[in-house]
Design an enzyme around this catalytic site. Structure first.
Site, PDB file in Angstrom:
ATOM      1  N   LYS A 119       0.813  -1.219  -0.022  1.00  0.00           N
ATOM      2  CA  LYS A 119       0.114  -0.039   0.056  1.00  0.00           C
ATOM      3  C   LYS A 119       0.788   1.272  -0.025  1.00  0.00           C
ATOM      4  CE  LYS A 119      -4.001  -1.808   2.367  1.00  0.00           C
ATOM      5  NZ  LYS A 119      -3.542  -3.280   2.537  1.00  0.00           N
ATOM      6  N   GLU A 203      -2.831   6.875   8.127  1.00  0.00           N
ATOM      7  CA  GLU A 203      -3.495   7.784   7.449  1.00  0.00           C
ATOM      8  C   GLU A 203      -4.507   8.670   8.300  1.00  0.00           C
ATOM      9  OE1 GLU A 203      -3.716   5.751   3.054  1.00  0.00           O
ATOM     10  OE2 GLU A 203      -5.411   5.752   4.301  1.00  0.00           O
ATOM     11  N   HIS A 238     -13.722  -2.864   9.203  1.00  0.00           N
ATOM     12  CA  HIS A 238     -12.994  -2.427   7.905  1.00  0.00           C
ATOM     13  C   HIS A 238     -13.134  -3.623   7.155  1.00  0.00           C
ATOM     14  CE1 HIS A 238     -11.572   1.171  10.099  1.00  0.00           C
ATOM     15  NE2 HIS A 238     -11.052   0.167  10.971  1.00  0.00           N
ATOM     16  N   ARG A 294      -6.106  -8.878  -7.957  1.00  0.00           N
ATOM     17  CA  ARG A 294      -6.794 -10.038  -7.949  1.00  0.00           C
ATOM     18  C   ARG A 294      -8.412  -9.793  -8.112  1.00  0.00           C
ATOM     19  NH1 ARG A 294      -9.358  -9.833  -3.120  1.00  0.00           N
ATOM     20  NH2 ARG A 294      -8.369  -8.846  -1.194  1.00  0.00           N
TER      21      ARG A 294
END
Length: 666
Positions: A119, A203, A238, A294
């Site tokens: 990421k 973040e 999440h 994917r």
């Protein structure tokens, strides 16, 4: 160059393995399953043309073993490997190993996986390309002090995310600096366990965001398209709970802008195959979040609105063919919604459940309903893998029709043996705010009281139906055991026959810790039951298929019933109730426990112990962390006190209910 694929090995398990095999078989391709010891009789093994054992139950010893999977491909003579999702699907080294062995990897090039697999690296790449990013730290330096400083500079609340992988693993929301160190340590452990990589990024945590992702596809001839968007905003911890396509409220202009950004992101890394570019949106702005290299769990909703088989596209691209359609040939038709049916207990913090599926009835064959399942009735949900039972996908001409079909399909879903999130999903599908498309990632937390109502005692009708189910089962057993030479013997009669007396049966049920006695009178053609001062006439015994016919308030209706040992489950009008049939002659067991006993809520592995005997602890303080089904569960002190015993150490395997920590008054 076109490559032949005559035999395909699926390096995965569950519903995605079954799904890939069905498409491969339709394309005239042979299929090979791999399985661990826990999956020797699993649905995906039964669905394959042949199957090969690859190791013990833990994923690290089986489905994550590159060498074992490649050896299975060699033994079977497979031309290609489809990785599914999860496990090795985003592992660049696995893609390279396949190429080195001369086996087609049904996925993107290793370089693209590597570029987008981190990421942090992906965000640095997107930043250079001018794609908007959520404010945060995506650097390589993983010093805990530096990460804490970055969090402070960003401003709380912040989100810690595993740099590799997804699915909510290694992701923690941190509200203040006081909780950062504990959350960071937990995120790193989860990330290392799930992905073999403990790096994280930090973040800014957006408070009312929507999660919108774009399905992209590319071939080796330089053509890249998007197959429109999916809204995955309904999440818990999440992890996606409900996904739909197209995204409600999406304007053509915004769709085009997000589609362009997604296509450019794929082109930037030389992408080939199926991928998903995920964005987080708030207000009029959208930000790049990550790219999953994917196929996604939620791909069926994209298939539904486009009419395309994405697995077939994957195989065709892997064979070196061009994309079946260009951007101008793709269009949206109708609406689709998908839910993930999990073995978990919503009333106990959604703790994953393990054990045998004593009864499973899925709503297959209903108009506008597709079911992707990787388990069958009688199978066991293991502690070693994700507890998803099935995906239920509803389609319709518009969103309202799709939601209506979804709610009815969930009403017709029956699972006995393990608790599930079925009623929770149905509550979301019927919620007025969801129907009005008031969507963001905080939806579930905001409407929790509506979605998770307090459990109530069963009403009289439910008790009467339970009685009908029990007596019907006894009658069936008696018929099966009757002596053929004396079928009319009174000793095999189960209708409470008494000479010159009413045919009365007394039953005792337990539900939610309370017992409820019930008196039932057997009458011609059925039975009469007085429960909670109300009388019910049940004019049909339990039939084949576990259904009970009855009349109540002048309405002729039916209910479903299924048994799991001494428990009977009733399904009526979308509600379900599980009651235990109590034998009054059996001695009551000692439940034990208490506020000072902290027990394992499920089977798992102890990954951290934060206290030792003699420590003073406060209510809510973390005591021990148990990992199960790829997620960590932190057990906290129920009160202030002193640690008397610690019965487990990091690395220990513990059974459900095992006593881990004992407190005494401090």
């Amino acid at each position: 160059m076109t490559r032949s694929i005559g035999k395909l090995l699926v390096a995965n398990r569950g519903e995605i393995a079954v799904r890939v095999m069905r498409t491969a078989r339709r394309m005239g391709i042979g299929t090979v399953a791999v399985y661990s010891d826990a999956d020797a009789t699993a649905a995906h093994v039964a669905a394959a043309d042949e199957a090969i054992r690859i190791g013990p139950a833990p994923a690290r010893d089986s489905y994550l073993r590159v060498d074992a999977i490649l050896e299975a491909a060699r033994i079977a003579g497979a031309d290609a490997i489809h990785p599914g999702y999860g496990f090795l699907s985003e592992n660049a080294a696995f893609a390279e190993a396949c190429a080195a062995a001369g086996i087609v990897f049904v996925g993107p090039p290793a370089a693209a996986i590597r570029a987008m697999g981190s990421k942090s690296a992906a965000k640095q790449l997107m930043e250079r390309a001018g794609v908007p990013l959520v404010p945060g730290y995506h650097g390589d330096d993983q010093d805990p002090g530096l990460l804490a400083e970055a969090a402070a500079a960003i401003g709380y609340p912040v989100l810690i995310k595993a740099s590799a992988g997804g699915g909510g693993k290694g992701m923690k929301v941190v509200e203040s600096a006081a909780g950062f160190a504990e959350a960071l340590a937990s995120a790193r452990r989860e990330a290392a366990n799930a992905f073999g990589d403990d790096r994280v990024l930090v973040e800014k945590y957006l408070t009312r965001p929507r999660h919108i992702e774009m399905q992209v596809f590319a071939d080796s001839f330089g053509q890249t398209v998007h197959l429109f968007e999916r809204d995955c905003s309904i999440q818990r911890r999440h992890q996606k709970v409900i996904e739909e396509a197209p995204a409600p409220g999406m304007t053509p202009e915004r769709r085009a802008a997000m589609g362009r950004a997604a296509v450019e992101a794929a082109r930037a890394v030389g992408y080939v195959g199926a991928g998903t570019v995920e964005f987080i949106a708030e207000g009029d702005a959208f930000y790049f979040m990550e790219m999953n290299t994917r196929l996604q769990v939620e791909h069926p909703v994209t298939e539904a609105i486009t009419g395309q088989d994405l697995v077939e596209w994957q195989i065709r691209v892997a064979r070196g063919e061009r994309l079946p359609l260009g951007q101008e040939g793709l269009a949206i038709a109708g609406h689709a919604v998908e839910v993930r049916l999990y073995a978990e207990d919503p009333m106990k913090g959604f703790l994953p459940q393990t054990g045998r599926l004593a009864h499973l009835a899925l709503p297959e064959g209903q108009p506008g309903i597709r079911v992707d399942a990787g388990v069958r009735g009688g199978d066991t949900v293991s502690v070693h893998y994700d507890p998803m039972i099935a995906k239920i996908i509803a389609t319709g001409a518009d969103r309202a029709e799709a939601l209506g079909r979804l709610a009815r399909a969930l009403d017709r879903t029956e699972v006995v043996g393990l608790r599930t999130n079925r009623t929770f999903l149905a509550a979301i599908a019927r919620h007025p705010a969801f129907a009005a498309a008031e969507l963001d990632t905080g939806f579930i937390a905001r409407h929790e009281a509506d979605l998770l109502p307090a459990e109530t005692a069963p009403d009289g009708l439910t008790l009467a139906l339970a009685a009908a189910a029990v007596l019907g089962r006894r009658a069936g057993a008696a018929v099966a055991e009757a002596d053929p030479a004396d079928r009319w013997s009174p000793w095999t009669c189960t209708d409470a026959f008494r000479l010159n007396r009413p045919r009365v049966v007394d039953l005792l049920f337990e539900v939610a810790g309370a017992t409820q006695p019930l008196r039932v009178e057997c009458v011609p053609g059925g039975l009469t039951c007085e429960a909670l001062a109300l009388a019910y006439d049940l004019d049909g015994w339990t039939e084949a298929g576990g259904r009970i016919l009855f009349t109540a308030d002048g309405r002729r209706r039916s209910a479903a019933a299924a048994f799991d040992g001494d428990r009977v489950a009733l399904f009526l009008d979308g509600a379900e109730t599980v009651l235990r049939v109590v034998d009054p002659r059996a001695a009551a067991g000692d439940e034990g426990g208490g506020a000072g006993r902290i027990a394992a809520p499920m089977p798992g592995t102890v990954v951290a112990v934060a206290v030792k005997p003699g420590d003073q602890v406060e209510k809510g303080q973390a005591l021990i962390v148990v990992e199960a089904m790829k997620m960590e569960h932190t057990l906290r002190s129920p009160r202030d006190g002193k640690v008397a015993k610690v019965n487990a150490a990091a690395g220990d395997l513990v059974a459900e209910g095992a006593e881990l920590v004992v407190l005494e008054e401090g």
